[in-house]
Design a protein around this motif. Structure first.
Motif, PDB file in Angstrom:
ATOM      1  N   ARG A 141     -42.729  28.710  12.348  1.00 50.11           N
ATOM      2  CA  ARG A 141     -42.918  29.549  11.033  1.00 50.11           C
ATOM      3  C   ARG A 141     -43.677  30.704  11.207  1.00 50.11           C
ATOM      4  O   ARG A 141     -44.702  30.770  12.065  1.00 50.11           O
ATOM      5  CB  ARG A 141     -43.495  28.560  10.042  1.00 50.11           C
ATOM      6  N   THR A 176     -41.403  33.694  17.880  1.00 50.25           N
ATOM      7  CA  THR A 176     -41.304  32.206  18.148  1.00 50.25           C
ATOM      8  C   THR A 176     -39.688  31.879  18.458  1.00 50.25           C
ATOM      9  O   THR A 176     -38.945  32.325  17.888  1.00 50.25           O
ATOM     10  CB  THR A 176     -41.886  31.337  16.821  1.00 50.25           C
ATOM     11  N   SER A 217     -54.050  31.384  11.391  1.00 45.47           N
ATOM     12  CA  SER A 217     -53.382  30.005  10.987  1.00 45.47           C
ATOM     13  C   SER A 217     -53.211  28.909  12.221  1.00 45.47           C
ATOM     14  O   SER A 217     -53.027  29.260  13.212  1.00 45.47           O
ATOM     15  CB  SER A 217     -51.927  30.089  10.269  1.00 45.47           C
ATOM     16  N   ASP A 218     -53.547  27.814  11.855  1.00 40.25           N
ATOM     17  CA  ASP A 218     -53.285  26.559  12.728  1.00 40.25           C
ATOM     18  C   ASP A 218     -52.265  25.782  12.343  1.00 40.25           C
ATOM     19  O   ASP A 218     -51.960  24.682  13.058  1.00 40.25           O
ATOM     20  CB  ASP A 218     -54.663  25.826  13.276  1.00 40.25           C
ATOM     21  N   GLY A 219     -51.415  26.336  11.466  1.00 45.20           N
ATOM     22  CA  GLY A 219     -50.224  25.523  10.910  1.00 45.20           C
ATOM     23  C   GLY A 219     -50.440  24.727   9.862  1.00 45.20           C
ATOM     24  O   GLY A 219     -49.695  24.542   8.892  1.00 45.20           O
ATOM     25  N   ARG A 220     -51.664  24.132   9.499  1.00 40.97           N
ATOM     26  CA  ARG A 220     -52.204  23.614   8.340  1.00 40.97           C
ATOM     27  C   ARG A 220     -53.036  24.336   7.412  1.00 40.97           C
ATOM     28  O   ARG A 220     -52.447  24.616   6.305  1.00 40.97           O
ATOM     29  CB  ARG A 220     -53.172  22.364   8.633  1.00 40.97           C
ATOM     30  N   HIS A 240     -46.641  29.362  14.198  1.00 41.54           N
ATOM     31  CA  HIS A 240     -47.218  27.808  14.612  1.00 41.54           C
ATOM     32  C   HIS A 240     -45.800  27.059  14.128  1.00 41.54           C
ATOM     33  O   HIS A 240     -45.429  27.304  12.963  1.00 41.54           O
ATOM     34  CB  HIS A 240     -48.401  27.724  13.761  1.00 41.54           C
ATOM     35  N   ASP A 241     -45.188  26.351  14.854  1.00 39.32           N
ATOM     36  CA  ASP A 241     -44.268  25.470  14.610  1.00 39.32           C
ATOM     37  C   ASP A 241     -43.133  25.970  14.031  1.00 39.32           C
ATOM     38  O   ASP A 241     -42.656  25.419  13.024  1.00 39.32           O
ATOM     39  CB  ASP A 241     -44.930  24.173  13.685  1.00 39.32           C
TER      40      ASP A 241
END
Length: 374
Positions: free
Chosen positions: A65, A355, A101-104, A62-63
């Motif tokens: 990472r 990614t 994970s959703d990044g948060r 995600h993003d």
């Protein structure tokens, strides 16, 4: 579950575990690797190390990472650019499933059947479940969805851990202790329920529809065990997955209907894109199918008995790891090897993840190896 069914379920789990162990520790000798002159360029960009990993980990992405976890409870987030550790935490017990994970938020499940949710490296909450979990939780829409090995789906509020709903299926005695399918699609939660792909209302936990990916065949319940193996491949409205030791197939989840299903024994997740779907069977024969129709495009026996991982489709290539820690890039068009790079000599677990231009593989010894084109 009756006493007889409970016994059968344990037999199924044990049988599946023995099958997987046999694939990795005995049987025919691995096919020797052919000399290879690379036709594409690639290199190891960075590496890190965590504790050993014995569950089928697929790094969460995600993003820019990666989030990964290890047997000893460690959970870390890494920058895909340089491998820098962004945060590190511990779930407080050995981990058996993860990471979502959703990044948060990041979610794992421990050996004590506790769902543990972390935020920025701190444990936010934990909740104990009544059944074992082998699938990475899904974190989406500020909710955490967990698929247990008894095919029950649980939903929690990601922020405070409040239990929201449970969807429980009955009537099927056998279960499989392997990562299953739990994935989002628009406003629908997709989960594997035996050989069927089910759509669930994520707000209410009610069943919307089911589509079979495989039609199990066999003389007894163990032979007919055909739970979907995750993670699935999602391309637009098309979702594809392997049914354990039975078949590979795709469904259109907007219609919803089965598009195709082809016999294929195997235990590892498939990979793919809009054009091709890839997977290795129980002998590590690699097959490419046309995503739209299931037509067999090519097969390769170059890697027989090498203990291939799940597949990752990456542009004009498909990537597999093997039990000796080798990472193989094959041409998506015909299956010819185009690049091979080593890790630490131990088996690649789960499936590679990517990614941008960075591919990450995780080994059983806890090696994290990132590769990138030159």
């Amino acid at each position: 579950m009756t006493r007889g069914r409970g016994w059968l379920a344990r037999v199924a789990v044990s049988t599946a575990a023995l099958l997987l162990a046999a694939c990795s520790s005995s049987g025919p000798k691995p096919t020797p690797l052919e000399p290879l002159t690379p036709t594409i360029s690639g290199r190891q960009a960075w590496s890190q190390r965590i504790a050993p990993v014995s569950f089928p980990l697929v790094p969460a992405v995600h993003d820019g990472r990666f989030v990964v976890a290890a047997d000893d409870g460690t959970v870390i987030a890494l920058s895909a650019d340089d491998g820098r550790v962004l945060w590190r935490a511990n779930a407080g017990a050995p981990i058996t499933a993860g990471v979502g994970s959703d990044g948060r938020f990041a979610a794992v499940v421990t050996r004590d059947n506790e769902v543990v949710v972390l935020e920025a490296g701190e444990v936010r909450w934990r909740h104990r479940l009544p059944a074992r979990v082998a699938s990475a939780p899904l974190v989406a829409g500020e909710r955490v969805f967990v698929l247990a090995v008894d095919r029950t789906v649980h939903a929690f509020d990601a922020i405070d851990g409040r239990w929201l709903w449970r969807l429980q299926r009955s009537g099927e005695a056998l279960t499989l202790a392997q990562a299953g399918v739990v994935a989002p699609h628009g406003d629908t939660l997709l989960v594997g329920q035996g050989p069927r792909l089910a759509a669930v209302d994520p707000l209410r936990g009610t069943l919307r529809w089911e589509v079979p990916i495989a039609t199990p065949r066999g003389t007894n319940e163990v032979e007919r065990l055909a739970d979907l193996v995750g993670p699935p491949v999602r391309v637009g409205s098309v979702v594809c997955a392997r049914a354990f030791q039975q078949a590979v197939g795709c469904a259109d989840v907007d219609r919803p209907t089965q598009l195709w299903s082809r016999p294929s024994g195997g235990t590892q997740a498939v990979g793919g894109d809009a054009d091709r779907l890839f997977g290795a069977d129980g002998s590590d024969r690699v097959t490419a199918w046309r995503t739209s129709s299931g037509e067999v495009l090519w097969t390769s026996e170059r890697f027989l008995h090498r203990g291939l991982s799940g597949a990752l489709a990456l542009g004009p290539t498909v990537v597999f790891g093997d039990r000796e820690g080798q990472v193989h890039w094959l041409a998506a068009a015909d299956g010819k090897p185009v690049l091979r790079l080593p890790t630490d000599g131990s088996a690649v677990v789960g499936a590679p993840a990517a990614t941008g231009a960075t591919v990450l593989v995780v080994t059983r010894r806890g090696g994290l190896f990132a590769f990138r084109p030159v």
